[in-house]
Motif scaffolding. Structure first.
Motif, PDB file in Angstrom:
ATOM      1  N   ALA A 196      45.868  31.087  38.569  1.00 24.93           N
ATOM      2  CA  ALA A 196      44.434  30.545  37.667  1.00 24.93           C
ATOM      3  C   ALA A 196      44.176  32.366  38.184  1.00 24.93           C
ATOM      4  O   ALA A 196      43.289  33.493  37.767  1.00 24.93           O
ATOM      5  N   GLU A 197      43.198  31.777  39.621  1.00 18.88           N
ATOM      6  CA  GLU A 197      42.067  32.801  40.171  1.00 18.88           C
ATOM      7  C   GLU A 197      42.927  34.387  40.690  1.00 18.88           C
ATOM      8  O   GLU A 197      42.866  34.727  40.736  1.00 18.88           O
ATOM      9  N   VAL A 198      44.316  33.859  40.850  1.00 22.15           N
ATOM     10  CA  VAL A 198      45.141  35.022  41.438  1.00 22.15           C
ATOM     11  C   VAL A 198      45.378  36.041  40.019  1.00 22.15           C
ATOM     12  O   VAL A 198      44.494  37.502  40.278  1.00 22.15           O
ATOM     13  N   ARG A 199      45.669  35.688  39.547  1.00 21.08           N
ATOM     14  CA  ARG A 199      46.010  36.148  37.963  1.00 21.08           C
ATOM     15  C   ARG A 199      44.546  36.768  37.169  1.00 21.08           C
ATOM     16  O   ARG A 199      44.098  37.980  36.864  1.00 21.08           O
ATOM     17  N   THR A 200      43.244  36.500  37.860  1.00 23.10           N
ATOM     18  CA  THR A 200      42.370  36.641  37.227  1.00 23.10           C
ATOM     19  C   THR A 200      41.774  38.103  38.078  1.00 23.10           C
ATOM     20  O   THR A 200      41.182  39.328  37.673  1.00 23.10           O
ATOM     21  N   VAL A 201      42.291  38.092  39.900  1.00 22.59           N
ATOM     22  CA  VAL A 201      42.221  39.334  40.282  1.00 22.59           C
ATOM     23  C   VAL A 201      43.072  40.335  40.173  1.00 22.59           C
ATOM     24  O   VAL A 201      42.338  41.274  39.979  1.00 22.59           O
ATOM     25  N   GLU A 202      44.080  39.885  39.587  1.00 20.56           N
ATOM     26  CA  GLU A 202      45.750  40.559  39.550  1.00 20.56           C
ATOM     27  C   GLU A 202      44.342  41.922  37.854  1.00 20.56           C
ATOM     28  O   GLU A 202      44.559  43.100  38.394  1.00 20.56           O
TER      29      GLU A 202
END
Length: 335
Positions: A288-294
């Motif tokens: 979820a965190e990498v998706r938020t950064v993306e």
């Protein structure tokens, strides 16, 4: 001292494990289960430590310790409360969906009460009935407490910590918005979690355990590729003493309560969102965190959630690159 539960019945069979995780000795003559040991810690701790010493000196019968035979050290617990100590993670998730970040989040911990009637073993598959639910892992640090009195101070809370370990707090991300919109918290979005093969007493961690924080990297691989290498002791807004005291504000906590740190998350070197490992950053402890950064950087996420056949591996190492708590390694399985 390192403790584990081999798979046996609902609550496992307590064993003491050698420092190198190679050997174990049955502790049933002291306490049949880890919960029984925690319930009577003042009486049994010394005997367990003596057994651990005898195991290291090879003066008692011992067996090979195989992590695949281990249940979570507490196969079920009276209470599992997960905090969100790394506020950077919360801030990123809210920024990605355009939600305001309340100032209170920086001084009043978030916490939810998870299901604790049954945990997955560290090598058990993650059952997933529907890939559209958005299966995600969350790599976290946890502590296990003795009895904590109502209204405990931070210092009392720190003194009540008996063991330290890791967890994969499985989340079904696409079910979360609908549940939170009801205003009554998580339930279906939080299936069974898994815990590291062994839990470790704080003293056995030495300088790696300071001020209620684990000062080691939390390593995460996804499908054999490095995904996260965050420093668990950095960017932790609330230490475990503060989290436990928060949980005990209006209730006492029973021996065997598990308190989680929430997803371990580090800021980037510039104070902003972190970078993937391939870009020179420390990566992330959940998808979820990498998706938020993306989403923040590119307008939309591109990294998919886990699907059947995907494998996550979570661990922390000592200075010789040996796992401290053993390894959580789980593959998603269609159910």
């Amino acid at each position: 001292m390192k403790l584990a539960s081999l798979k046996a019945g609902r609550d496992g069979r307590l064993v003491v494990v050698s420092a190198d995780l190679a050997w174990c000795a049955d502790a049933g003559h002291i306490a049949p289960t880890l919960q029984a040991a925690l319930d009577d810690w003042q009486r049994v701790e010394g005997d367990l430590r003596n057994l651990a010493t005898d195991l290291e000196h090879e003066v008692i019968p011992r067996d090979r310790f195989h992590e695949r035979d281990a249940a979570s050290p507490l196969p079920r617990a009276y209470q599992w409360a997960d905090g969100s100590a790394y506020v950077n993670h919360v801030a990123l998730v809210r920024q990605a969906r355009g939600a305001e970040m309340p100032e209170s989040f920086w001084h009043d911990p978030l916490m939810y009460q998870g299901g604790s009637d049954g945990f997955l073993g560290p090598r058990d598959p993650i059952p997933l009935a529907d890939e559209s639910w958005g299966c995600d892992f969350e790599a976290e640090v946890v502590v296990i407490t003795g009895d904590v009195p109502l209204g405990a101070t931070r210092e009392q809370a720190l003194a009540a910590i008996r063991l330290v370990g890791l967890t994969n707090d499985v989340s079904l991300r696409n079910l979360i918005p609908g549940e939170l919109a009801k205003g009554f918290g998580f339930f279906q979005a939080k299936p069974a979690s898994a815990f590291s093969p062994v839990f470790v007493t704080p003293d056995a961690l030495g300088d790696w355990w300071q001020d209620g924080k684990l000062h080691r990297k939390l390593l995460v691989d996804l499908n054999g590729e490095p995904f996260g290498r965050a420093e668990a002791g950095e960017d932790m807004t609330f230490d475990f003493g503060t989290l436990i005291a928060h949980a005990a504000k209006t209730r006492s906590l029973s021996a065997g309560t598990i308190i989680g740190s929430g997803t371990v998350s580090n800021r980037g070197g510039d104070g902003g969102p972190g970078q993937p490992i391939a870009s020179g950053g420390v990566g992330y402890s959940c998808i979820a965190e990498v998706r938020t950064v993306e989403t923040i950087r590119n307008g939309a996420p591109t990294t998919p959630f886990m699907k059947a056949g995907d494998t996550v591996r979570i661990w922390a190492e000592d200075d010789r690159h040996h796992p401290i708590f053993g390894v959580i390694e789980q593959t998603v399985a269609a159910s």
